[in-house]
Design a protein around this motif. Structure first.
Motif, PDB file in Angstrom:
ATOM      1  N   TYR A 215       0.856  -1.178   0.000  1.00  0.00           N
ATOM      2  CA  TYR A 215       0.000   0.000   0.000  1.00  0.00           C
ATOM      3  C   TYR A 215       0.897   1.234   0.000  1.00  0.00           C
ATOM      4  CZ  TYR A 215      -4.688   1.957   0.886  1.00  0.00           C
ATOM      5  OH  TYR A 215      -5.908   2.590   0.768  1.00  0.00           O
ATOM      6  N   THR A 216       0.384   2.344  -0.454  1.00  0.00           N
ATOM      7  CA  THR A 216       1.203   3.553  -0.478  1.00  0.00           C
ATOM      8  C   THR A 216       1.577   3.991   0.947  1.00  0.00           C
ATOM      9  OG1 THR A 216       1.324   5.850  -1.278  1.00  0.00           O
ATOM     10  CG2 THR A 216      -0.827   5.066  -0.515  1.00  0.00           C
ATOM     11  N   ILE A 265      -3.331   1.709  -3.712  1.00  0.00           N
ATOM     12  CA  ILE A 265      -4.255   2.412  -2.831  1.00  0.00           C
ATOM     13  C   ILE A 265      -5.671   1.962  -3.146  1.00  0.00           C
ATOM     14  CG2 ILE A 265      -4.737   4.409  -4.323  1.00  0.00           C
ATOM     15  CD1 ILE A 265      -4.461   6.186  -1.790  1.00  0.00           C
ATOM     16  N   ARG A 266      -6.545   2.122  -2.180  1.00  0.00           N
ATOM     17  CA  ARG A 266      -7.963   1.813  -2.378  1.00  0.00           C
ATOM     18  C   ARG A 266      -8.515   2.666  -3.519  1.00  0.00           C
ATOM     19  NH1 ARG A 266     -12.544   4.200  -0.187  1.00  0.00           N
ATOM     20  NH2 ARG A 266     -11.173   5.772   0.700  1.00  0.00           N
ATOM     21  N   HIS A 303      -5.601  -3.098   3.887  1.00  0.00           N
ATOM     22  CA  HIS A 303      -4.541  -2.703   2.955  1.00  0.00           C
ATOM     23  C   HIS A 303      -3.907  -3.940   2.310  1.00  0.00           C
ATOM     24  CE1 HIS A 303      -3.848   1.447   5.079  1.00  0.00           C
ATOM     25  NE2 HIS A 303      -5.057   1.300   4.579  1.00  0.00           N
ATOM     26  N   VAL A 307      -3.871  -4.689  -1.778  1.00  0.00           N
ATOM     27  CA  VAL A 307      -2.661  -5.022  -2.535  1.00  0.00           C
ATOM     28  C   VAL A 307      -2.823  -6.374  -3.213  1.00  0.00           C
ATOM     29  CG1 VAL A 307      -0.197  -5.567  -2.348  1.00  0.00           C
ATOM     30  CG2 VAL A 307      -1.153  -3.622  -1.085  1.00  0.00           C
TER      31      VAL A 307
END
Length: 417
Positions: A215-216, A265-266, A303, A307
């Motif tokens: 995730y970022t 990211i979502r 998260h 991913v």
């Protein structure tokens, strides 16, 4: 009135834009989750350089087809925007072209949806020719269906009968043709750049390739710097890394190539995934993925799922993967409920809090049992347990090397000692 001195200084930097956030969650979504999603949207806005001054939510079965939010909520937002002088309104979802036009006409400020916000951040972060071309393609693909309405000032210039086209429509068609031509050019340009990237990747045959994914803002770039001694840009902002970076790493005489890739990211815009094909090829063609997770984030499990879903979308879900939980120095097991924002319109004040969090030891035991493989808990910032991470990487890279490239400088097990 006093005359200004020639030695006086004046502020020339542009004022930061102020933003209002809007979310329309499902009626069944918990308030804590809604707040978390808007926290992420606020982080995106701050990364793009905006100052968030207010948050609004409205729970609907489905968004309003005309203005995304209902008439009453739109009136609330308009009143606040006019009173505060906010310069933009950011929505946590994608808006249709008609919703975008209607909202701009009603609120008289800049309207930004989630996709445009993320694309804007990518544009500010892209450094390489490939990344800049990928972002520009995504920008034009976003713009194309939204051209209608940009020339409405010309529609008032009536021309001819009912069946004849007015200047406004002609101008729109001209713009569409220009944008389509630019999209075609950028796609061809990306094909050329992709061929160059493929040639570079083919030259790495015989060397194990490892890709950092996650995730970022989970700390991938910091880990990249520690393992490779590279100077990769790392910052506590979303999408600090857009360009993929590849470095040769040698751990205990075991060489491999390590790549740092863009964070997921979502609701990552589909057009960005498509545009960043060549960058994501570093993940698709890797022999081993190192999935970095921010263990301190309350929703780290979501998260992980985001991913994994994105890896599935790009065809990389079946690769050998090491799970690395980062930021253990920031983990707080005492947190039991979210801290609600006082500027958060629409929150339910007596919403139930989150359940107590398990300890790090409990999490480690759970994930080791679930994955049947050692799970590393580290702090890249504090350099905690980095030796364990290096040892685990060495073991996995050695096994992959000996299996896939036995004729290319095979590594014996006794070489590791």
């Amino acid at each position: 009135m006093a005359k200004a001195s020639k030695h006086d200084t004046y502020e020339t930097a542009p004022e930061a834009e102020t933003a209002v956030l809007v979310a329309v969650p499902d009626k069944r979504q918990a308030d804590a989750r809604t707040q978390e999603y808007l926290d992420e949207l606020a982080f995106l806005a701050e990364t793009a350089g905006a100052v968030v001054t207010k948050r609004f939510i409205q729970r609907l079965e489905k968004p309003d087809i005309r203005t995304f939010v209902g008439e009453g909520k739109l009136a609330e937002i308009k009143a606040y925007v006019q009173h505060s002088g906010a310069s933009m309104v950011i929505f946590d979802d994608d808006l249709s072209p008609s919703q975008l036009r209607n909202l701009e006409a009603e609120l008289q400020v800049k309207i930004v949806d989630r996709s445009l916000l993320i694309i804007d951040i990518f544009a500010s972060r892209a450094k390489s020719a490939t990344a800049r071309t990928q972002v520009e393609l995504a920008q034009y693909q976003y713009l194309l269906p939204r051209l209608t309405g940009l020339w409405t000032h010309l529609d008032k210039q009536r021309g001819g009968g009912v069946s004849q086209r007015g200047p406004g429509e002609t101008e729109i068609e001209t713009d569409r043709r220009v944008v389509r031509d630019r999209i075609d050019f950028l796609k061809e340009r990306l094909k050329e750049l992709d061929k160059q990237s493929q040639t570079q990747r083919k030259s790495r045959t015989g060397t194990v390739r490892v890709a950092l994914v996650g995730y970022t803002n989970v700390g991938k770039s910091t880990i990249m710097n520690l393992l490779s001694r590279a100077d990769v840009f790392a910052e506590n902002k979303l999408f600090a890394t857009v360009d993929s970076t590849v470095r040769k790493v040698v751990l205990e005489t075991v060489p491999f190539l390590l790549s740092d890739t863009v964070g997921f990211i979502r609701k990552l815009p589909t057009r960005l995934i498509e545009s960043f094909k060549s960058t994501l090829d570093e993940i698709r063609e890797a022999d081993l993925l190192v999935h970095v997770v921010d263990i301190s984030h309350p929703s780290f499990e979501e998260h992980i799922a985001v991913v994994n879903d994105t890896l599935k979308d790009i065809g990389a879900a079946d690769k050998p993967t090491l799970l690395v939980f980062n930021k253990i120095d920031q983990y707080d097991a005492e947190i039991t409920e979210p801290e609600y924002h006082t500027d958060f319109e629409g929150m339910n004040a007596d919403d139930e809090g989150l359940t107590p969090r398990p300890t790090l030891d409990q999490l480690q035991a759970t994930y080791m049992a679930k994955l049947h493989d050692p799970v590393i808990f580290i702090s890249a910032q504090e350099r905690t347990n980095l030796d364990e991470l290096r040892a685990l990487l060495t073991r996995h890279v050695t096994a992959i090397h000996n299996e896939r490239y036995p004729a290319v400088h095979p590594i014996r097990e006794d070489d590791e000692e």
